[in-house]
Design a protein around this motif. Structure first.
Motif, PDB file in Angstrom:
ATOM      1  N   UNK A 122       0.832  -1.094   0.010  1.00  0.00           N
ATOM      2  CA  UNK A 122      -0.117  -0.133  -0.079  1.00  0.00           C
ATOM      3  C   UNK A 122       0.856   1.309  -0.008  1.00  0.00           C
ATOM      4  N   UNK A 123       0.897   1.911  -1.182  1.00  0.00           N
ATOM      5  CA  UNK A 123       1.626   3.290  -1.103  1.00  0.00           C
ATOM      6  C   UNK A 123       0.744   4.560  -0.857  1.00  0.00           C
ATOM      7  N   UNK A 124       1.164   5.342   0.171  1.00  0.00           N
ATOM      8  CA  UNK A 124       0.565   6.267   0.500  1.00  0.00           C
ATOM      9  C   UNK A 124       1.152   7.647   0.000  1.00  0.00           C
ATOM     10  N   UNK A 125       0.541   8.655  -0.209  1.00  0.00           N
ATOM     11  CA  UNK A 125       0.935   9.839  -0.619  1.00  0.00           C
ATOM     12  C   UNK A 125       0.347  10.810   0.530  1.00  0.00           C
ATOM     13  N   UNK A 126       1.126  11.887   0.735  1.00  0.00           N
ATOM     14  CA  UNK A 126       0.886  12.861   1.877  1.00  0.00           C
ATOM     15  C   UNK A 126       1.880  12.962   3.038  1.00  0.00           C
ATOM     16  N   UNK A 127       2.079  14.113   3.491  1.00  0.00           N
ATOM     17  CA  UNK A 127       3.430  14.201   4.374  1.00  0.00           C
ATOM     18  C   UNK A 127       3.030  13.612   5.712  1.00  0.00           C
ATOM     19  N   UNK A 158      -1.275   1.981  10.529  1.00  0.00           N
ATOM     20  CA  UNK A 158      -1.739   1.737   9.128  1.00  0.00           C
ATOM     21  C   UNK A 158      -2.404   0.248   9.395  1.00  0.00           C
ATOM     22  N   UNK A 159      -3.093  -0.116   8.557  1.00  0.00           N
ATOM     23  CA  UNK A 159      -3.992  -1.545   8.792  1.00  0.00           C
ATOM     24  C   UNK A 159      -4.137  -2.027   7.533  1.00  0.00           C
ATOM     25  N   UNK A 160      -4.675  -3.282   7.649  1.00  0.00           N
ATOM     26  CA  UNK A 160      -5.329  -4.104   6.500  1.00  0.00           C
ATOM     27  C   UNK A 160      -6.524  -4.736   6.813  1.00  0.00           C
ATOM     28  N   UNK A 161      -7.660  -4.471   6.135  1.00  0.00           N
ATOM     29  CA  UNK A 161      -9.084  -4.954   6.267  1.00  0.00           C
ATOM     30  C   UNK A 161      -9.256  -5.930   5.075  1.00  0.00           C
ATOM     31  N   UNK A 162     -10.241  -6.824   5.103  1.00  0.00           N
ATOM     32  CA  UNK A 162     -10.855  -7.702   4.160  1.00  0.00           C
ATOM     33  C   UNK A 162     -12.135  -7.827   3.924  1.00  0.00           C
ATOM     34  N   UNK A 163     -12.505  -7.823   2.778  1.00  0.00           N
ATOM     35  CA  UNK A 163     -14.191  -8.048   2.796  1.00  0.00           C
ATOM     36  C   UNK A 163     -14.497  -9.088   1.411  1.00  0.00           C
ATOM     37  N   UNK A 164     -15.489  -9.658   1.722  1.00  0.00           N
ATOM     38  CA  UNK A 164     -16.170 -10.550   0.843  1.00  0.00           C
ATOM     39  C   UNK A 164     -17.307 -10.331   0.452  1.00  0.00           C
ATOM     40  N   UNK A 165     -18.034 -10.625  -0.585  1.00  0.00           N
ATOM     41  CA  UNK A 165     -19.484 -10.203  -0.910  1.00  0.00           C
ATOM     42  C   UNK A 165     -20.473 -10.758   0.248  1.00  0.00           C
ATOM     43  N   UNK A 166     -21.497  -9.598   0.387  1.00  0.00           N
ATOM     44  CA  UNK A 166     -22.473  -9.981   1.655  1.00  0.00           C
ATOM     45  C   UNK A 166     -21.940  -9.962   2.828  1.00  0.00           C
ATOM     46  N   UNK A 190       7.382   0.874   5.795  1.00  0.00           N
ATOM     47  CA  UNK A 190       8.816   1.738   5.690  1.00  0.00           C
ATOM     48  C   UNK A 190       8.289   3.154   5.518  1.00  0.00           C
ATOM     49  N   UNK A 191       8.264   4.009   6.580  1.00  0.00           N
ATOM     50  CA  UNK A 191       8.069   5.440   6.621  1.00  0.00           C
ATOM     51  C   UNK A 191       8.779   6.220   5.778  1.00  0.00           C
ATOM     52  N   UNK A 192       9.922   5.881   5.241  1.00  0.00           N
ATOM     53  CA  UNK A 192      10.815   6.435   4.295  1.00  0.00           C
ATOM     54  C   UNK A 192      10.114   6.307   3.033  1.00  0.00           C
ATOM     55  N   UNK A 193       9.725   5.252   2.692  1.00  0.00           N
ATOM     56  CA  UNK A 193       8.904   4.988   1.463  1.00  0.00           C
ATOM     57  C   UNK A 193       7.601   5.079   1.421  1.00  0.00           C
ATOM     58  N   UNK A 194       6.988   5.664   2.655  1.00  0.00           N
ATOM     59  CA  UNK A 194       5.521   5.756   2.629  1.00  0.00           C
ATOM     60  C   UNK A 194       4.838   4.663   2.127  1.00  0.00           C
ATOM     61  N   UNK A 195       5.006   3.589   2.684  1.00  0.00           N
ATOM     62  CA  UNK A 195       4.419   2.205   2.093  1.00  0.00           C
ATOM     63  C   UNK A 195       4.357   1.070   3.423  1.00  0.00           C
ATOM     64  N   UNK A 196       3.072   0.503   3.306  1.00  0.00           N
ATOM     65  CA  UNK A 196       3.289  -0.687   4.284  1.00  0.00           C
ATOM     66  C   UNK A 196       2.533  -1.808   3.512  1.00  0.00           C
ATOM     67  N   UNK A 197       3.166  -3.014   4.198  1.00  0.00           N
ATOM     68  CA  UNK A 197       2.968  -4.175   3.403  1.00  0.00           C
ATOM     69  C   UNK A 197       2.474  -5.284   4.192  1.00  0.00           C
ATOM     70  N   UNK A 198       1.689  -6.262   3.794  1.00  0.00           N
ATOM     71  CA  UNK A 198       1.130  -7.324   4.331  1.00  0.00           C
ATOM     72  C   UNK A 198       1.565  -8.733   3.536  1.00  0.00           C
TER      73      UNK A 198
END
Length: 128
Positions: free
Chosen positions: A22-27, A34-42, A73-81
């Motif tokens: 997940x790449x983030x923009x913004x200072x 930061x988090x991850x969620x998931x969703x399935x239909x219904x 990685x705050x230097x890259x503004x990225x979160x991984x799962x």
């Protein structure tokens, strides 16, 4: 303002691994948990994992504990799962989220209503 863009989803066989990013923009990215969620239909969107702004503390849903790892990685503004030992029941659209650091700080799951920003989602499909 933070904009989030996920990538890395796809199709994988059960038992396999996949990493979504997940790449983030913004200072102010480094101020947020930061988090991850998931969703399935219904079904409702469910919490998967979260990490504090410092990266020093993480929280996981019981269903993924020991199999998934969240990092940032705050230097890259990225979160991984990193998702290992994937199961068919892990199939879902995975959403990146930015929100208050408070819940993650005390070891609680990030709540849907406490999220300030959402990504557009990336599909993860695990075949049996």
């Amino acid at each position: 303002q933070v904009q989030l863009v996920e990538s890395g989803g796809g199709l994988v066989q059960a038992g396999g691994s996949l990493r979504v990013s997940c790449a983030a923009s913004g200072r102010t990215f480094s101020r947020y948990a930061m988090g991850w969620f998931r969703q399935t239909p219904g079904k409702e969107r469910e919490f998967v994992a979260a990490i504090r702004w410092s990266g020093r503390s993480t929280v996981y849903a019981d269903s993924v504990k020991g199999r998934f790892t969240i990092s940032r990685d705050n230097a890259k503004n990225t979160v991984y799962l990193q998702m290992n030992s994937l199961k068919p029941e892990d199939t879902a659209v995975y959403y990146c989220a930015a929100g208050s650091d408070t819940l993650t700080m005390i070891g609680r799951p990030m709540g849907v209503t406490t999220v300030d920003y959402w990504g557009q989602g990336t599909q993860v499909t695990v075949s049996s």
